[in-house]
Design a protein around this motif. Structure first.
Motif, PDB file in Angstrom:
ATOM      1  N   HIS A  52     -14.233  11.192 -10.851  1.00 25.96           N
ATOM      2  CA  HIS A  52     -14.703   9.894 -11.348  1.00 25.96           C
ATOM      3  C   HIS A  52     -15.076   9.969 -12.829  1.00 25.96           C
ATOM      4  O   HIS A  52     -15.570  11.000 -13.306  1.00 25.96           O
ATOM      5  CB  HIS A  52     -15.903   9.424 -10.536  1.00 25.96           C
ATOM      6  CG  HIS A  52     -15.573   9.141  -9.104  1.00 25.96           C
ATOM      7  ND1 HIS A  52     -15.093   7.928  -8.673  1.00 25.96           N
ATOM      8  CD2 HIS A  52     -15.642   9.930  -8.002  1.00 25.96           C
ATOM      9  CE1 HIS A  52     -14.891   7.972  -7.376  1.00 25.96           C
ATOM     10  NE2 HIS A  52     -15.217   9.173  -6.931  1.00 25.96           N
ATOM     11  N   THR A  80     -12.476  -2.519  -7.039  1.00 21.55           N
ATOM     12  CA  THR A  80     -11.886  -1.858  -5.877  1.00 21.55           C
ATOM     13  C   THR A  80     -12.026  -2.724  -4.626  1.00 21.55           C
ATOM     14  O   THR A  80     -11.083  -2.851  -3.833  1.00 21.55           O
ATOM     15  CB  THR A  80     -12.555  -0.492  -5.640  1.00 21.55           C
ATOM     16  OG1 THR A  80     -12.464   0.289  -6.830  1.00 21.55           O
ATOM     17  CG2 THR A  80     -11.884   0.258  -4.506  1.00 21.55           C
ATOM     18  N   TYR A  97      -9.146   3.336   0.519  1.00 19.47           N
ATOM     19  CA  TYR A  97     -10.151   2.421  -0.028  1.00 19.47           C
ATOM     20  C   TYR A  97     -11.545   2.523   0.611  1.00 19.47           C
ATOM     21  O   TYR A  97     -12.544   2.514  -0.127  1.00 19.47           O
ATOM     22  CB  TYR A  97      -9.640   0.981   0.040  1.00 19.47           C
ATOM     23  CG  TYR A  97      -8.640   0.663  -1.047  1.00 19.47           C
ATOM     24  CD1 TYR A  97      -9.058   0.285  -2.318  1.00 19.47           C
ATOM     25  CD2 TYR A  97      -7.277   0.742  -0.805  1.00 19.47           C
ATOM     26  CE1 TYR A  97      -8.141  -0.008  -3.321  1.00 19.47           C
ATOM     27  CE2 TYR A  97      -6.351   0.458  -1.803  1.00 19.47           C
ATOM     28  CZ  TYR A  97      -6.796   0.084  -3.058  1.00 19.47           C
ATOM     29  OH  TYR A  97      -5.885  -0.196  -4.048  1.00 19.47           O
ATOM     30  N   LEU A 156     -13.304   5.487  -0.781  1.00 20.06           N
ATOM     31  CA  LEU A 156     -13.504   5.297  -2.216  1.00 20.06           C
ATOM     32  C   LEU A 156     -14.656   4.334  -2.479  1.00 20.06           C
ATOM     33  O   LEU A 156     -15.489   4.560  -3.376  1.00 20.06           O
ATOM     34  CB  LEU A 156     -12.217   4.777  -2.853  1.00 20.06           C
ATOM     35  CG  LEU A 156     -12.225   4.539  -4.363  1.00 20.06           C
ATOM     36  CD1 LEU A 156     -12.603   5.810  -5.110  1.00 20.06           C
ATOM     37  CD2 LEU A 156     -10.867   4.028  -4.827  1.00 20.06           C
ATOM     38  N   ASP A 207     -17.916   6.100  -1.893  1.00 20.43           N
ATOM     39  CA  ASP A 207     -18.190   7.048  -2.983  1.00 20.43           C
ATOM     40  C   ASP A 207     -18.704   6.344  -4.230  1.00 20.43           C
ATOM     41  O   ASP A 207     -19.557   6.872  -4.954  1.00 20.43           O
ATOM     42  CB  ASP A 207     -16.932   7.842  -3.326  1.00 20.43           C
ATOM     43  CG  ASP A 207     -16.635   8.932  -2.308  1.00 20.43           C
ATOM     44  OD1 ASP A 207     -17.543   9.265  -1.517  1.00 20.43           O
ATOM     45  OD2 ASP A 207     -15.503   9.443  -2.309  1.00 20.43           O
ATOM     46  N   GLN A 223     -20.399  12.328  -4.518  1.00 22.50           N
ATOM     47  CA  GLN A 223     -19.101  12.009  -3.928  1.00 22.50           C
ATOM     48  C   GLN A 223     -18.594  13.234  -3.164  1.00 22.50           C
ATOM     49  O   GLN A 223     -17.834  14.055  -3.699  1.00 22.50           O
ATOM     50  CB  GLN A 223     -18.098  11.585  -5.006  1.00 22.50           C
ATOM     51  CG  GLN A 223     -18.426  10.265  -5.680  1.00 22.50           C
ATOM     52  CD  GLN A 223     -19.653  10.334  -6.569  1.00 22.50           C
ATOM     53  OE1 GLN A 223     -19.775  11.239  -7.398  1.00 22.50           O
ATOM     54  NE2 GLN A 223     -20.583   9.396  -6.412  1.00 22.50           N
ATOM     55  N   ILE A 265     -10.325  11.798  -7.168  1.00 19.76           N
ATOM     56  CA  ILE A 265     -11.220  10.930  -6.399  1.00 19.76           C
ATOM     57  C   ILE A 265     -10.719  10.737  -4.969  1.00 19.76           C
ATOM     58  O   ILE A 265     -11.357  10.053  -4.175  1.00 19.76           O
ATOM     59  CB  ILE A 265     -11.399   9.571  -7.089  1.00 19.76           C
ATOM     60  CG1 ILE A 265     -10.070   8.828  -7.215  1.00 19.76           C
ATOM     61  CG2 ILE A 265     -12.036   9.748  -8.451  1.00 19.76           C
ATOM     62  CD1 ILE A 265     -10.219   7.433  -7.795  1.00 19.76           C
ATOM     63  N   THR A 266      -9.556  11.312  -4.665  1.00 21.50           N
ATOM     64  CA  THR A 266      -9.051  11.383  -3.296  1.00 21.50           C
ATOM     65  C   THR A 266      -8.562  12.803  -3.048  1.00 21.50           C
ATOM     66  O   THR A 266      -8.297  13.552  -3.994  1.00 21.50           O
ATOM     67  CB  THR A 266      -7.885  10.397  -3.061  1.00 21.50           C
ATOM     68  OG1 THR A 266      -6.806  10.715  -3.961  1.00 21.50           O
ATOM     69  CG2 THR A 266      -8.310   8.959  -3.263  1.00 21.50           C
TER      70      THR A 266
END
Length: 310
Positions: free
Chosen positions: A15, A29, A76, A79, A82, A88, A174-175
């Motif tokens: 991030h 998002t 999603y 996310l 997070d 996270q 981030i994933t």
């Protein structure tokens, strides 16, 4: 000597300035996720309720939209959580599962696009044989193979990778993705990297070759046919071709930027890493909803009926 750590949780450290733009990121998002869910669900509902759309071409469109929902739900919700969390983190099994599901979504996307190319090829190049080649049982078989074959290929790779010990607990993403997890491992990953590369090639190149072959044949037929025939072929083929090129380019960018070291800024890498769950799931229902005449007609009827209720 490799040191293996008993890592049970991983940190997704990709991030950018999250503490400063947390609520802005969350709002964007959340909006994207809702637009994706609503647009795909509406087109799926229209295909489901109108018997005139219960044809192979539209069944493949529905499968593509379901796959887009599947890929979006994989990314999603986690996310969004997070973006509102102070840390996270994700458990190691959950990270492997998310990685597997993301790769499955991408692989199924290519398989379904190839199935749609096959449907268009037979419809335009062999119209007299269409109903004998593209039967209901054939469509069911293609859909089963489109989801089961990628599951088997990716499942083996995930099992092999998950057995590696991890030496790092921070992923610069981030994933979760299999490549980053293997990079964070301690043991010898030569075999796993080779298997992953072969699966990636087999998941993209054969479909690319087949679709290029199909559209080359379709183009030749169109050049020899009347203007009305070309117009009809364009209405059914153009949405599929746009979506295929769109997804292929996005996937290639992600593969290149993830595996080839370069001076690309992290924010650019971050944006590219999310395009596959932003552009296709968001624009596929719009392209099919407005560019395919039969779906567009039924969609307009649906919207008109909804408006008349207020």
């Amino acid at each position: 000597m490799d040191v293996h750590y008993n890592i049970t949780y991983l940190i997704l450290g990709g991030h950018v300035q999250l503490s400063k733009y947390r609520y802005f990121y969350f709002s964007i998002t959340f909006l994207l996720f809702n637009l994706i869910i609503c647009s795909n669900t509406v087109v799926l509902y229209v295909i489901y309720v109108h018997e005139s759309l219960h044809k192979p071409m539209y069944i493949f469109v529905a499968a593509l939209l379901i796959n887009a929902l599947f890929g979006s739900i994989t990314v999603y919700p986690k996310l969004l959580v997070d973006l509102l969390s102070e840390t996270q983190t994700i458990s190691r099994p959950a990270c492997w599962l998310q990685s597997f599901l993301i790769y499955l979504y991408a692989s199924c996307e290519f398989t379904l696009l190839s199935a749609m190319a096959f449907d268009r090829y037979v419809s335009i190049c062999r119209p007299l044989q269409y109903h004998s080649l593209v039967r209901t049982q054939t469509v069911k078989l293609i859909l089963v193979l489109a989801f089961s074959l990628p599951t088997c290929k990716l499942g083996i790779g995930t099992i092999l990778s998950a057995n590696l010990g991890l030496c790092k607990f921070v992923l610069t993403r981030i994933t979760c993705d299999n490549y980053s997890l293997v990079k964070a491992s301690c043991g010898d990953s030569t075999v796993i990297n080779a298997y992953g590369l072969s699966v990636m090639v087999l998941s993209i190149i054969p479909h690319l070759i087949f679709i290029v072959f199909s559209y080359t044949k379709i183009l030749i037929i169109c050049l020899r046919s009347s203007r009305n025939f070309r117009r009809g072929a364009l209405h059914t083929c153009l949405p599929h071709l746009v979506i295929f090129l769109n997804f292929t380019i996005i996937t290639m960018f992600e593969v290149i930027q993830n595996r080839i070291p370069s001076g690309i800024p992290h924010i650019v890498r971050l944006i590219v890493s999310l395009l596959y769950v932003v552009i296709p799931p968001l624009f596929n229902p719009l392209i099919y909803g407005f560019k395919m005449q039969e779906i567009s007609k039924c969609l307009n009827m649906f919207i008109w009926n909804v408006d008349s209720c207020f």
